[in-house]
Design an enzyme around this catalytic site. Sequence first.
Site, mmCIF file in Angstrom:
data_model
loop_
_atom_site.group_PDB
_atom_site.id
_atom_site.type_symbol
_atom_site.label_atom_id
_atom_site.label_comp_id
_atom_site.label_asym_id
_atom_site.label_seq_id
_atom_site.Cartn_x
_atom_site.Cartn_y
_atom_site.Cartn_z
ATOM 1 N N GLU A 361 0.833 -1.191 0.000
ATOM 2 C CA GLU A 361 0.000 0.000 0.000
ATOM 3 C C GLU A 361 0.869 1.243 0.000
ATOM 4 O O GLU A 361 1.618 1.477 0.956
ATOM 5 C CB GLU A 361 -0.881 -0.033 1.257
ATOM 6 C CG GLU A 361 -2.150 0.747 1.186
ATOM 7 C CD GLU A 361 -3.026 0.498 2.407
ATOM 8 O OE1 GLU A 361 -4.071 -0.148 2.265
ATOM 9 O OE2 GLU A 361 -2.636 0.943 3.501
ATOM 10 N N CYS A 362 0.819 2.030 -1.050
ATOM 11 C CA CYS A 362 1.523 3.305 -1.153
ATOM 12 C C CYS A 362 3.045 3.135 -1.011
ATOM 13 O O CYS A 362 3.718 2.843 -1.980
ATOM 14 C CB CYS A 362 0.971 4.301 -0.138
ATOM 15 S SG CYS A 362 1.364 6.025 -0.524
ATOM 16 N N ALA A 363 3.585 3.256 0.195
ATOM 17 C CA ALA A 363 5.019 3.042 0.383
ATOM 18 C C ALA A 363 5.425 1.644 -0.040
ATOM 19 O O ALA A 363 6.489 1.435 -0.624
ATOM 20 C CB ALA A 363 5.399 3.281 1.845
ATOM 21 N N SER A 453 -0.749 -0.952 -4.656
ATOM 22 C CA SER A 453 -1.567 0.203 -5.024
ATOM 23 C C SER A 453 -1.230 1.395 -4.137
ATOM 24 O O SER A 453 -0.719 1.242 -3.033
ATOM 25 C CB SER A 453 -3.045 -0.173 -4.850
ATOM 26 O OG SER A 453 -3.874 0.955 -4.809
#
Length: 478
Positions: A361-363, A453
């Site tokens: 997620e993201c990072a 994502s």
Amino acid sequence: MVSVPRLVIAAPASGSGKTTVTAGLMAAFAERGLDVSPHKVGPDYIDPGYHALAISSAASSAGRSRAGGARPGRNLDAYLCGPQRIAPLFLHGAAGCDLALVEGVMGLFDGAAGQGELASTAHVAKLLRAPVVLVVDASSQSRSVAALVHGFASWDPEVRVAGVILNKVGSDRHEAMLREALEGCGVPVFGALRRTREVRAPSRHLGLVPVAERRAEAVDSAAALAARVREGCDLEGLLALARSAPPLSEAAWDPEEEMRRAVEAVPGAAGRDRAARPVVAVAGGAAFTFSYAEHTELLTAAGARVVPFDPLRDERLPEGTGGLVIGGGFPEVYAPELSANEPLRAAVAELAASGAPIAAECAGLLYLAGSLDGEPMCGVLAAEARMSERLTLGYREAVAISDTALAAAGTRVRGHEFHRTTIVPGAGAEPAWGLVHPERRTEGFAQGNVHASYLHVHWASAPGAAARFADRCVSPAR
């Protein structure tokens, strides 16, 4: 009916000092021996870290550490989780506490863009039936403070603005002028805090620097905040106000019950032998500080054994890892160090190639890319990531485009984006999500059992994600 003494700490606008005042109150009450439960309105990951640190460090310094360990800071987001889950999630986190303090987000009435009061501090305060204490930045006003407070107190009669804490007061004379102006307002003043440079919470491109990156300094700041609050606030009056909150009739959120229902909805999962607990490795440390406590609780309820590790320090994944969760954080700040840990990068790539589920997620998305700002990363995804001048921020509605380790095709979720990086391409041949509001585009990567994502999703609103993920993990017994 459950009685939980509680206050919502709000403000007219961002920058008024909500986080510092809330952390100071938490520390001051913890020093007095109260078991304080910390909460934060909205999706923010960083403030809850400061809350938890303020409570644990104050209790420890007073020799009153809580049995069973410190309470984690918990988020209450009516957009991500739905209004119907706010009171249950609050009651779950606050179970057995002496006092719950809820820090607001932005201004009191600011919520999800274009959706009225949804996810605002006022909305959450109403859902919790909690009195609100307004933190007002008084640095550039005197008599006008009365008009400001009167406006906020009367705007929505369902929101009980029951007190004010004056922040950034310049002098005794300034305080006297402010208190005199507020005398006829009908909203009592519970404190006045002077301007100070003693307490600093440094910021960078996404807000405050997380506690994990400056723990020793943050502990000192928490102690200074507690001292300011002790001197400047009526703690007895605030505690009496918190105890005036009415009982809540909702049942507390229960990860075991949520998982029971979710497992029944996952084809084939209900009959799985949960005694063979798979190991789910969860990235942590200074580079990966963004997580919701409920995610670990749901994975545990799904039969997984959650084991944290630090990609900055650990050269191997935890023994027996059958699944990997890499949440948000600041890998861009630590790109050279993450890149230098070649053994771990290779282990992550090998795990992905084995077919084990990975939720990034993201990072985590950036860490799985081929490179980040030119530094080699894990190379799981054929994509390159870089820092950007543009801030991407806001709530999103999305639908799963294909079956992944987190969601079946067609599953609709609500999430949140918050980053100053970009990745090229922005979506794989099989995207993770199709965003449907407020814009339409594909996003992320669904590659084998890898789901990567930018979108942050709160699993309490989609417990099937934890059930599905745990079911795909390889158990050590297999």
